[in-house]
Design an enzyme around this catalytic site. Structure first.
Site, short mmCIF file in Angstrom:
data_model
loop_
_atom_site.label_atom_id
_atom_site.label_comp_id
_atom_site.label_asym_id
_atom_site.label_seq_id
_atom_site.Cartn_x
_atom_site.Cartn_y
_atom_site.Cartn_z
N ASN A 463 0.83 -1.21 0.00
CA ASN A 463 0.00 0.00 0.00
C ASN A 463 0.86 1.26 0.00
O ASN A 463 0.56 2.23 -0.69
CB ASN A 463 -0.92 0.00 1.22
CG ASN A 463 -2.11 -0.92 1.05
OD1 ASN A 463 -2.55 -1.18 -0.06
ND2 ASN A 463 -2.62 -1.45 2.16
N GLU A 498 -5.64 -7.98 5.40
CA GLU A 498 -5.02 -8.89 4.43
C GLU A 498 -5.04 -10.33 4.91
O GLU A 498 -4.35 -11.19 4.34
CB GLU A 498 -3.57 -8.46 4.16
CG GLU A 498 -2.61 -8.64 5.32
CD GLU A 498 -2.60 -7.49 6.31
OE1 GLU A 498 -1.64 -7.38 7.08
OE2 GLU A 498 -3.56 -6.68 6.29
#
Length: 747
Positions: A463, A498
């Protein structure tokens, strides 16, 4: 022979205001009368109705002549038969010297007794062979149609009763008319004999004519059952000398030409229509049908549409005026099964209701007013009178497309409520529910199931480096990879962030580890364009269901396996737990040993176990047990550990309102050396309630057994019965240091 009619109102003379024949009319009458008297009926062609007959019909029926001409246009042989029967009845009435009023009624009834065949299909009237059951029903229906027609135009019930009871048998053995023998109208008994005689002595499309002698013999054989025996005898005498009254009936018909006299039997008589007929529904029923929210369609035996309510108009887009009177067909509204397939004659419920008198209710589809197919619940009911006469069928259509739409909306809402919006995998709440159900079901059945937890390695760096859109694409790709490898019964869920979970029912730990390894290997070989052509990896933790497991304990164990994979460098599959294949706990001691064994009063369970691992590994396994079961360690000594497990983390909690008994577990460890020199560990296990006077002992014992099974699975231990113990070496004092060191490292 003197036979009196059923009622005698007396002869009716022309009224004072009646129009008398003029000179020209009288001249025409004289010619017609002379021609008719000279020709008679013997030489008349049965397939012709000449001009004189037409004039006779007009004089006899007046304004009702149109009914006879309609029958003549529909089926000429039937009209010719009616005229011959009327003339023969007229001659017979003169021979019996019936009063003029009764002769008039008999003649009119004879002319119109088959008027109902106007409503019979042409193919039935023209059928050269034996009628089928369906065709015979249509032919029988003509009697009711004729009575309905006459009910609307006849002034009084006398003529209608003559035609109605014409079909009744003299002894009442056939039909349900309520009257027999002399209670039947005299004119009806006469009409029945003449009708049968003419039908037998004239060629029909389905058979040749019989001789007059044979026809008379047939009448005699049925006298007393179908026909009045006294009338049959008189009729047979009349046929032996027909010339004695030849021409009298013609003079009688032409004697009075007054329109008032000819039309006195007929006028608009709508109030006389019987409400028992199929087309005349009572006010309440009519209001119910018209305002019913369901489409209602009414059919007669000829499958002609005779009713079409407002809801049927709205549903189909077809108006009542455009369909009433037309023959019904499934194509009219696109009637088909729910899959849109056309209906065969065997599967057509409307045809089955009319032909075979079968009622049905089933789901079908039709074409609605917007030319779209919608689903309906169709209820088809045959209409039958109390006497068993079939009249037709009704079709009721209930629109169920809205219900299906509601079901689809509910399913859609449920799907969205249980799915992760990004990956479309099962969300955390649905996963928790499915995990609890899987653990309970497999524990009760003694079958294996497994849990896989996986985590994308260094996802925060993805990210931070490539942006959140790239991270979302990586999550979606990983979710698709999980679904690709998962079995049909497996449940893939996004646990959070995640982290992902795969629930594997009916799957042992080895198979689950193989599945996780296949996913890990393929993921490591994939490059993503969103990551600049680079790939990513994931770590996996796998565990199998063990005895005494709850949804929380098996999930915590799998999560602990995932943490070990990360500690070992990531991109690894780690499995913890041996599953249900471990030896089950069973008390193998002899009954007398168990009977006299000393058990402390407050101890629920006390066992000795042996595990083939050294003391340091046994401590590591106990540490996992403490974490997974959320136990609180009360005391750690050099050779023992004491912990408490409260009610919330215990299995077998029947209801949320149940307050489980907190249990204290004491473990004493003793390292032993086996004969080959390997280091094993003996464990003394004692489980007791936290409060000595807790009255819920039965539930506490059951939960203590499950905890004992769970401890056995974690330690991979078996029950130790031998009382011989090897010499304890100096490592016993190391137990406390090992436990405290491990706990500090974990913190």
């Amino acid at each position: 022979m003197a036979l009196e009619p059923t009622s005698n109102p007396g002869a009716i003379e022309p009224s004072a205001g009646s129009t008398q024949p003029t000179d020209s009319q009288g001249h025409a009458l004289t010619n017609l009368l002379a021609w008719a008297d000279e020709s008679g009926d013997e030489g008349q062609n049965v397939d012709q109705i000449n001009e004189s007959d037409n004039q006779l019909i007009q004089v006899r029926l007046g304004i009702a002549s149109g009914l006879f001409y309609a029958l003549q246009a529909k089926h000429f042989p039937t009209a010719a038969h009616s005229l011959r029967v009327a003339k023969m009845c007229s001659r017979w009435a003169i021979a019996l010297d019936l009063p003029p009023f009764h002769r008039d009624q008999l003649e009119v009834a004879a002319l119109l007794h088959d008027i109902g065949k106007i409503g019979v299909p042409d193919y039935v009237l023209a059928c050269p062979g034996k009628l089928s059951a369906e065709e015979q029903l249509l032919m029988d229906r003509s009697q009711d149609i004729g009575l309905e027609i006459l009910s609307a135009c006849c002034d009084g019930e006398e003529i209608i009763d003559i035609i109605r009871y014409n079909y009744a048998w003299y002894d009442g053995s056939k039909g349900n008319f309520g009257q027999t023998q002399n209670s039947l109208p005299l004119e009806a008994r006469m009409l029945a004999i003449v009708d049968a005689y003419d039908s037998m002595t004239v060629d029909q499309i389905f058979r040749r004519a019989r001789s007059k002698d044979r026809a008379i013999a047939e009448l005699v054989s049925y006298s007393g059952t179908q026909f009045d025996p006294e009338l049959v005898g008189h009729f047979c005498q009349l046929q032996a000398d027909p010339q004695q009254i030849a021409g009298h009936n013609t003079r009688h018909w032409l004697r009075v030409l007054s329109p008032d006299h000819a039309n006195r039997h007929f006028k608009a008589n709508l109030t006389a229509i019987k409400r028992s007929h199929v087309c005349s529904i009572c006010v309440y029923q009519d209001s119910f049908v018209r305002h019913n929210n369901d489409a209602v369609i009414c059919l007669d035996l000829n499958m002609q549409i005779i009713g079409w309510n407002h809801s049927a108009e709205r549903m189909t887009g077809l108006t009542r005026e455009s369909v009433e009177g037309h023959r019904w067909s499934a194509e009219l509204i696109g009637l088909a099964d729910q899959q849109g397939r056309n209906l065969s004659p065997e599967s057509d419920p409307v045809r089955q209701a009319i032909v075979n008198n079968i009622q049905s209710a089933q789901g079908l589809s039709i074409r609605n007013a917007d030319n779209r197919f919608i689903t309906v619940e169709a209820h088809i009911v045959p209409v039958v009178r109390e006497d068993g006469t079939r009249l037709g069928a009704t079709i009721q259509l209930h629109d169920t497309s809205g219900m299906e739409s509601l079901h689809e909306q509910i399913e859609s809402l449920h799907y969205r409520a249980t799915r992760d919006p990004l990956t479309q995998l099962v969300n955390r709440a649905e996963m928790d529910r499915a995990l609890t159900e899987m653990v309970e079901r497999h524990s009760s059945q003694g079958k294996a199931c497994s849990v896989i937890i996986c985590d994308i390695d260094f996802f925060k760096k993805i990210n931070d480096t490539y942006g959140h859109p790239a991270g979302d694409e990586a999550l979606v790709m990983f979710a698709k990879l999980l679904q690709t490898h998962a079995r049909t019964a497996d449940i893939c869920a996004r646990y959070g962030g995640e982290e992902f979970v795969i629930l594997c029912p009916n799957c042992n730990g080895e198979s689950a580890s193989s599945l996780a390894e296949a996913i890990r290997s393929e993921l490591a070989s994939i490059s993503l364009s969103a990551l600049g052509g680079k790939g990513m990896t994931a770590s996996f933790g796998v565990t199998e269901l063990q005895r005494g497991d709850t949804a929380d304990s098996i999930l915590n164990r799998a999560d602990r396996a995932l943490l070990q994979s990360k500690e070992m460098g990531r991109n690894i599959v780690t499995q913890i737990g041996g599953g249900l294949s471990e030896p089950s706990i069973s008390d193998r001691r002899h009954w007398w040993h168990r009977l006299f064994a000393k058990v402390e009063p407050e101890v629920l369970l006390k066992r000795a176990m042996k595990t083939r691992v050294p003391l340091n590994l046994a401590a590591e396994k106990i540490r996992g047990f403490v974490v997974d079961h959320r136990a609180a360690v009360l005391d750690v000594q050099e050779e023992s550990i004491k912990m408490v497990i409260d009610g919330e983390s215990l299995p077998l909690q029947r209801r949320q309102a149940d307050r489980a008994v907190p249990l204290i577990i004491e473990l004493q460890f003793s390292p032993i050396t086996s004969g080959n020199g390997s280091q094993h560990t003996k464990v003394q296990i004692s489980i007791s309630p936290r409060r000595n006077r807790d009255r819920r002992k039965r539930d506490a014992i059951e939960r203590a057994r499950h905890l004992l099974q769970s401890l056995q699975s974690y330690l991979v231990a078996y029950e130790f019965v031998d009382t011989t113990v090897a010499t304890i070496d100096e490592s016993t004092s190391w137990w406390s240091r090992l436990w405290h060191g491990s706990s500090q490292k974990e913190s």
